[in-house]
Each structure stands twice: as C-alpha cells, then as structure tokens.
Write an enzyme that holds these catalytic residues in place. Structure first.
Site, short mmCIF file in Angstrom:
data_model
loop_
_atom_site.label_atom_id
_atom_site.label_comp_id
_atom_site.label_asym_id
_atom_site.label_seq_id
_atom_site.Cartn_x
_atom_site.Cartn_y
_atom_site.Cartn_z
CG ASP A 188 -25.44 -39.21 14.08
OD1 ASP A 188 -24.43 -39.51 14.77
OD2 ASP A 188 -25.44 -38.29 13.25
CD1 TRP A 189 -21.50 -41.80 19.26
CD2 TRP A 189 -22.36 -42.47 17.32
NE1 TRP A 189 -20.84 -42.94 18.87
CE2 TRP A 189 -21.34 -43.37 17.70
CE3 TRP A 189 -23.05 -42.72 16.13
CZ2 TRP A 189 -20.99 -44.48 16.92
CZ3 TRP A 189 -22.69 -43.83 15.35
CH2 TRP A 189 -21.68 -44.69 15.76
#
Ligand code: BGC
Length: 717
Positions: free
Chosen positions: A261-262
């Site tokens: 995920d970011w």
C-alpha cells in the site's frame, strides 16, 4: 487451492481461458523477459512513484495513484495505476469524467456475482480508456467494525459473499487487459490508527475468516497482484509479514506479486519477507526498493535470487492479466452509456428495511409529497478517500473536522433524487426543504400526504465515523415524523447506522452510496418500478454494547500528514475470532437492529421442500414461490453449522419470480466454510458428524431446517 464448487466459476474460467489462448503462458513469458533484463531494468520494476509528488512528470504520467517506469526495450509498458473498486478515481485531475459505481456495500447487498462482474468490466474499460493498465480494485476486508470509514469500499461481513463478489469484480476488470489487485491484505478493518495498530488474532481464526475471503476472491478473480495493508498483523507490518506472504505464495500457490500500500514500506529488508514491489515511494520515509535495494543486493543482504523472484512475479502478474499484450483500441469514453451499469447495480442493491401501512411503493395517487434534506436536490452522497470518483457535475461540500486532511470533501454525485422523483411522479406536487431547520421542515411536512427525508452520512478513508447520523439528522427525522406519520426515510450511508426514530417512521430505505444515476435508482425503487431487492451484507447493531469492541481502539485518530503519528496500540480480534458479524451476534444471543441478510421485497415468498444431502459436503435444495401479487426478486439464504460452530452462510439463491411462480434453488457448500483450519498441519479439517442446515430470509431466521452427516476430510488450502 481448493477446487471451486460454484458452477458459475467453472463457466467463468472457461471464458478466461479462451481470452488467454491468444497469449503465451505467463510463467514462460515472465521467465523469458526476466532472462533478458539488466539489473537496472529489474530494479525499475520493483518500485513506483506517487505522481502528485513527482517534479517534472514525464508526459505519460497521469496524475493518479501510481506510476512505475516500463522497459521499452522489452515492450514492458509503464505501469499506470488508478484506484479503485468503485470506478476510476479522480485523484485531483481537473474535469476528468468517470462513472461511479455504487459503493461496495450496495454491491454486496445485491448478492449478485454477475453484477459484480459487469461493474468490474465497465470500470476496467474506463480505466483503459483513460490510459491506465492497473486498477487498485478488489477491497475484500471483512466488516468487523461497523464504524470503519472504509466499509463502503468493502463487501460486507461474510466470507463467501465478499470473496465471491470481489473475485467477480476483479475478473471483470481484467477482461480489459487491465491488471487488478485484491486488497488490503490483511485485517485493515478500521481506519483509526491504521498505520500504527497491531491487529492481533489467532492464526487459525484468521484463516477461517478474512484470509478465506481473500482466498476465494483470488480463486474467482485471478488478480495479477495482492496489495498488502498498512497495519501490523500479529507483530510485523502486513507489508513485511512473512507468515502472511507465505500463505499467499506457498499455501495458495499464488504466482502474481505483492505490492505495498502507499506509504506501507518500512525497510529495504521488507523484500526479504516477500514484499515484491514498493508503491508510491514518496510516501515512505525514504525510497526503500530503488537505490537502497540495489545496494542491498550488491552487498548480499538481499540475494539476487530474491530480486529476480520479485521481478518474475511482477511480470507474471502483468502477463496473466494481459497487460503485456498489444493494447487494442479501447474506444471513446461514454459515461452516459456506462452509467446504465451503475444504475442496474443500484436498483438491485437498495435495501428496504421497513415498510408499514403500505406506504411504499409510493402510490400513483399520492398528490402532495415533501422531500427533505440530504441534499436530495443536488445528488447522492459518495464515500471519501483514494477511491473517490468525481463524475462531472458533482458537488463538493467541505469535509468535517474529524476527516483526514486531504481530498475534495463530501462529494455528491449528480442525478438528484428530487428531480428523479418529479419525473417518475408527474401527477404529484413535490416540494423540497433542505432540512437545516427541523421545525421548518416539519411544518412543511405536516400538510403533505407523504414526507420523504433523505439522510446522508459521510464515511471516508483515513477516519472512522460514529454510527449516529451526522449533522443533527436524527432530530430532523424525529421532528418530521412527529408531524407527519407517513414518513419515509432514505439513508445514504457507507455502512450501518443507528435509527433512534425507527418506531416513528413508516418506511426506511437503505440506499448506501448509490453512484452515478443513484437518484434515478432510488426513485425507481420508491415508486416500485423495480422491486426492492437488496439484502443487508452487514449486521446493523442496536447499540455499541453489542459489538466485540464497544469502544473503538484508537478512536479519533484520523490520519494526519505524518502517517505514523500516535502511540502504537493493539486491536484484539480474538474477541470474535472467526465469528465475524452475524456469527458473533448468534454466539452472544444479541438482537441487532437489523440482521445480516435482511431486506424486504414488495411481494412475499414462501420456502418449502428442503432436502439436504451430506457426504463430502452439504447440498441443500428447496423451493421458493412468489405468493404475492407482484413480480419480485428474492435472495433465500442457506446457513449451516456443525457441532459447536456458529452458523455460516454456505450459499444463496437470487430468484426473480412472477406472482405464483416457483423455482428450485440448490446450494452446494464449499467445504472450507464448514471446516476448521489446523495451523500445525496447514490443512482444513472437516469433522465427521451431523451438520444443521437452515434456510431463511436473513441470518438467524429459520424458515426451513434439516441436517445431514458429513464424512471426515482433510483439505489442502
Ligand atoms: C489506500 C489504497 C489505495 C492507495 C493508492 C492508499 O491510501 O489504502 O487502497 O489503493 O492509497 O491510492
């Protein structure tokens, strides 16, 4: 992976196979490309940018979730990533049109895998038309926490329902040669403190719940990538979690890649645990998989074989999803035509929760109607965060203070319910009051035949929301209902909400976030042009005391610019373990406000003639008859349990029946739903014995019951 039992899946895999026949074997292709790559080219593929934070963006870098440089020499295109499950998210682009699907909760309320597939196909097409080749779809986290701000992106609390629908959405997207993820692996079940919390759960219970939903989604959808979550799971971060990665890659034999995920990577050594790609590296404390990984491989800290495996997996995912194939012309964007897909889904998933005195469907004879509140004169509510789709014509209002510090605020999608109601009820005079002053709204409602109050409740990524309707809307509804007993409430919420005024109103409709043409869909359900067909995919609690965690851990910790801010804490998911949602309610004998699976139709259905067969798994057959005077759609549900287990949904029918018409429904259980997971042996164990089967209209309802014996079995994951 266990063979799929659902007949639809076999048909679907046939279709996927014919598409794949134009391509070469993805494993062979990945190996061949890998063999031709330089070290620089390999390192290019394992980390990516967040375009918003890139100075001097290359011409083809779209302002969107992510960008990873390609390898032109080998015809590996740049990877252009867009969010998310509900359509092509806007990410701050100017005047960028897209069709918004209804929320995941609404999709789950349809119980219809075909609608999930069609929705996926449509948004995948729009992604292609806008130049993307990766879609960050497939949110399948179970609703363990009704306050979770992202429930609207997910598919409810049931493993089979969520896994099946996520898989079909992914499959639909990938028909466009656009890779889809499945996310967020795993246990990202609340937004408060999502970057610092440690989700604690017994590994076997995790397998029997959230992980089984992922497993089913992967089997149905064959996504090219799995996105790991922000939170920690039993200690390590989910994006550096060897036990979790081993389950996907080894136990499930998954050949694609795991992307972060970011802002979820914390060290270059995360590569050693099995993470294959760092996304949006500008959100991490430093880029970990670029030069730092190059140095780690050079020094032997990360073996070359691991880097090669990372790249091979990325290439496999891209090849299997068709991203490496020549891209055919995707045609021009036509949001007006595509909105029909969103409307069909919305009409199938709006849930009628209460209908007394026949107030709905609205009679053609109703002359004076007052519509109140919820910005029903403007559009329909949508959920905030990275998944935010902003069709042209949307209206934004400033976000409340408890929300995260980013995003366009509260976005209302165009297609106002007020206009749609006027169009569908040409004989009625319809007045509107914005509801800001409850007394004024109630006075207007007093003289009307029917009052329809719209209540919009905003949920967003990056924060969790209380279950009490925001902005004093409970008082508004109570005031209107006090002055007009014929009050209908239309809720637009991301997940469950409380309804203190329930006893005072005649009808309640849960329209969720109904997407592009949501206003039209609401009007068609209210007027009965279509049946009210939705069934709740999550339990609506009567009070917080009923929840496994009445107090939300980390309450009030909405996301800030410093993602890691705050003192780390634990969330104990061992309280409910694998008994998520309705199983927890059964275990505790709680009486929720509305149970999982609940929803009224405008007609009635009878269930009869249950036959249950056992052996290696359970098969239940029964008959459904429409006993009313209108055509309608029903979703009879089959639940089963062995000794000591809480009942679990093992299948359902979705039948459209004319008055008097009957149909036989047969459900065959995926045996994993009845088995327990043995951590040491790493196998499912189905215990021999009698299994109780109930057929009902919702969890806990027993319209029919039977039982059958199953043989003991040991199943590979
Ligand atoms: C979200 C993901 C999303 C990513 C890229 C993250 O904050 O958790 O679901 O895909 O951002 O926008």
């Amino acid at each position: 992976m266990v063979r799929l039992l659902a007949p639809t899946a076999l048909v679907l895999w046939g279709a996927a196979a014919s598409l794949a026949s134009a391509q070469t074997d993805p494993a062979a292709r990945a190996a061949s490309l890998l063999g031709q790559m330089t070290q620089d080219e390999k390192l290019t593929l394992v980390h990516g940018d967040l375009p918003l934070f890139v100075q001097n963006r290359p011409g083809d870098m779209i302002l969107a979730a992510g960008y990873i440089h390609g390898v032109p020499r080998l015809n590996i295109p740049p990877l252009k990533e867009t969010d998310a499950s509900l359509g092509v998210a806007n990410a701050g682009r100017k005047d960028d049109d897209a069709t918004a699907l209804p929320s995941g909760m609404l999709l789950a309320s349809t119980f219809d895998p075909n609608l999930a597939y069609e929705g996926g196909r449509m948004i995948g097409k729009q992604a292609r038309q806008k130049g993307f080749n990766i879609m960050l779809d497939g949110g399948v986290n179970l609703v363990r926490e009704p306050r979770n701000g992202r429930n609207f992106e997910y598919l409810g609390e049931d493993v089979l329902l969520a896994g099946t629908l996520a898989g079909q959405s992914i499959r639909g997207i990938q028909t466009n040669r656009v890779l889809s993820t499945v996310k967020h692996y795993a246990l990202n079940a609340q937004e408060s403190g999502r970057h610092i919390l440690n989700a604690v759960i017994d590994p076997a219970a995790l397998r029997e719940s959230d992980l089984l939903a992922f497993e089913i989604a992967i089997e149905h959808g064959q996504p090219g990538a799995v996105m790991c979550a922000y939170n920690k799971v039993n200690g390590p971060y989910a994006c550096a979690n060897k036990p979790l990665f081993d389950i996907v890659k080894t136990d499930w034999n998954y050949k694609g890649f795991i992307m972060s995920d970011w802002g979820a990577v914390h060290a270059t050594a995360d590569a050693l645990t099995g993470l294959d790609q760092e996304s949006g590296e500008q959100l991490d404390k430093q880029p970990y998989f670029g030069d730092a990984l190059r140095a780690a491989v050079a020094s032997g800290q990360v073996p070359q074989a691991r880097l090669d495996d990372m790249v091979r997996r990325i290439l496999y995912g891209l090849a299997s999803a068709g991203v490496l194939d020549p891209q055919t012309d995707a045609g021009a964007l036509n949001t007006a035509a595509d909105a029909a897909v969103a409307q069909r889904e919305a009409e199938a998933g709006i849930v009628l929760l209460k209908n007394e005195g026949g107030v709905l469907p609205l009679a053609a004879t109703a002359k004076r109607i007052v519509v109140i509140g919820g910005h029903a004169d403007i559009g329909v509510m949508s959920g905030g965060g990275s998944s935010q789709v902003v069709p042209i014509g949307s209206t934004s209002f400033p976000a409340p203070k408890w929300g995260p510090p980013w995003g366009p605020g509260e976005v209302f999608h165009p297609g106002a319910p007020l206009e749609a109601l006027k169009a569908h009820l040409p004989g009625a005079s319809i007045a509107f009051d914005n509801g800001a002053d409850p007394a004024r709204a109630a006075a207007l409602a007093k003289g009307a035949d029917i009052a329809i109050v719209f209540a919009a409740h905003w949920d967003t990524e990056g924060a969790d929301a209380a279950l009490t309707l925001q902005d004093n809307q409970d008082a508004l509804i109570a005031a209107v209902a006090a002055d007009n007993p014929r009050t209908v409430v239309v809720l637009e919420s991301g997940g469950p909400v409380f309804m203190p005024w329930l006893g005072q109103v005649e009808a309640v409709v849960e329209a969720w976030y109904p997407g592009s043409r949501g206003g039209e869909a609401i009007a068609r359900v209210l007027t009965g042009e279509v049946d009210a067909a939705g069934r709740l995919p999550a339990t609506f609690p009567a009070s917080l005391d009923e929840l496994p965690r009445p107090k939300l851990d980390g309450e009030g910790m909405s996301e800030t610019a410093n993602l890691d801010a705050g003192t780390p804490f634990e969330v104990n998911y061992n309280i409910e373990g694998a008994d998520v949602g309705y199983r927890w309610y059964e275990r505790k004998s709680h009486k929720p406000l509305f149970p999982f699976g609940f929803g009224l139709s405008y007609t009635q259905f009878r269930y009869e003639a249950l036959k249950v067969a056992g052996g290696r798994t359970l098969t239940a057959t029964f008959r459904v008859t429409n006993t009313g005077t209108r055509a309608g759609i029903d979703t009879p549900q089959v639940y089963a349990a062995g000794t000591g287990q809480m009942r679990r949904l093992i299948g359902w029918g979705r039948v459209e029946l004319k008055p008097g018409e009957s149909r036989d429904v047969t459900v065959t259980a995926d045996p994993r739903l009845l088995a327990s997971f043995q951590e040491i042996a790493k196998k499912w164990r189905l215990a021999a014995g009698a299994y109780r089967v109930t057929v009902g209209r919702f969890a806990g309802d027993v319209a029919l019951q039977g039982s059958a014996r199953l043989e003991a079995a040991s199943l590979q994951p």
